[in-house]
Design an enzyme around this catalytic site. Sequence first.
Site, PDB file in Angstrom:
ATOM      1  CG  HIS A 143      -2.110  -0.900   1.080  1.00 51.25           C
ATOM      2  ND1 HIS A 143      -2.072  -2.222   1.479  1.00 51.25           N
ATOM      3  CD2 HIS A 143      -3.349  -0.704   0.576  1.00 51.25           C
ATOM      4  CE1 HIS A 143      -3.236  -2.799   1.236  1.00 51.25           C
ATOM      5  NE2 HIS A 143      -4.030  -1.898   0.693  1.00 51.25           N
ATOM      6  CE  LYS A 147      -3.891  -0.584   4.702  1.00 51.14           C
ATOM      7  NZ  LYS A 147      -5.208  -0.022   5.076  1.00 51.14           N
TER       8      LYS A 147
END
Length: 252
Positions: A143, A147
């Site tokens: 990600h 995040k």
Amino acid sequence: MIKIIMHGCNGKMGQVISDLVKADKEAEIVAGIDSKDSIDNGYPVFTDITKCDVKADVIIDFSIAKAVDALIDFAIEKSMPLVLCTTGLSEAQIKKVEDASGIIPVLRSSNMSLGVNALVSIAKAATEILAKSNYDIEIIEKHHNQKVDAPSGTAIMFAEAINEVLNNTYSYNYDRHESNDPRPKEEIGMHTIRGGTIVGEHSILFAGQDEVIELKHTAQSKAIFANGSIKAAKYLTKKSSGLYDMNNVIFG
């Protein structure tokens, strides 16, 4: 017309959902809730959820874990269905969600993508065949660098679905750097990568003798999650109290 309150409206996902709903003839966002009222969304934004007095049919949540407790209290007080998309919840919060579903409809999913939820079913079918033939199972998730929770809620969702097939007998291994032992058979390894602007990528590896099978999903934009959450909101307005997930939306 379905009236939506967007919880986390000024975050990245909240903004994507807001833009998509503008073109949706069956839904509209009538209010937003966010810690900062810094964007002109075309609807009122409340920085204090308890001050929100706008009537609506359903709440969509893409926020942060620490905001979820107040959100659940609000949804129960207003008798409003809740599409809960925030990940990284504590065990106590998950229990609170389950308790709330006895009062209102709650749809909780770690991933709102149709493709990801289809891949869960595929992974479970693969596990039935491969794990029983001594294939090792590893999950890799990637990600963007903003995040905050790790591993991702989607990686955990994959692991739990696979472990369900295995009668919940496998343990999860998040970090092997201190171990000098061979890999035990009954474990699922989970690995986290954070960098750049990666929207989301998940791979499930089944590694056997002389061969590796990889199941993979790559998100190319946040719109796939936004579209899923809007579909879930429309679905949930027609339901009574209970705990739902994206499989309910997909398969009716």
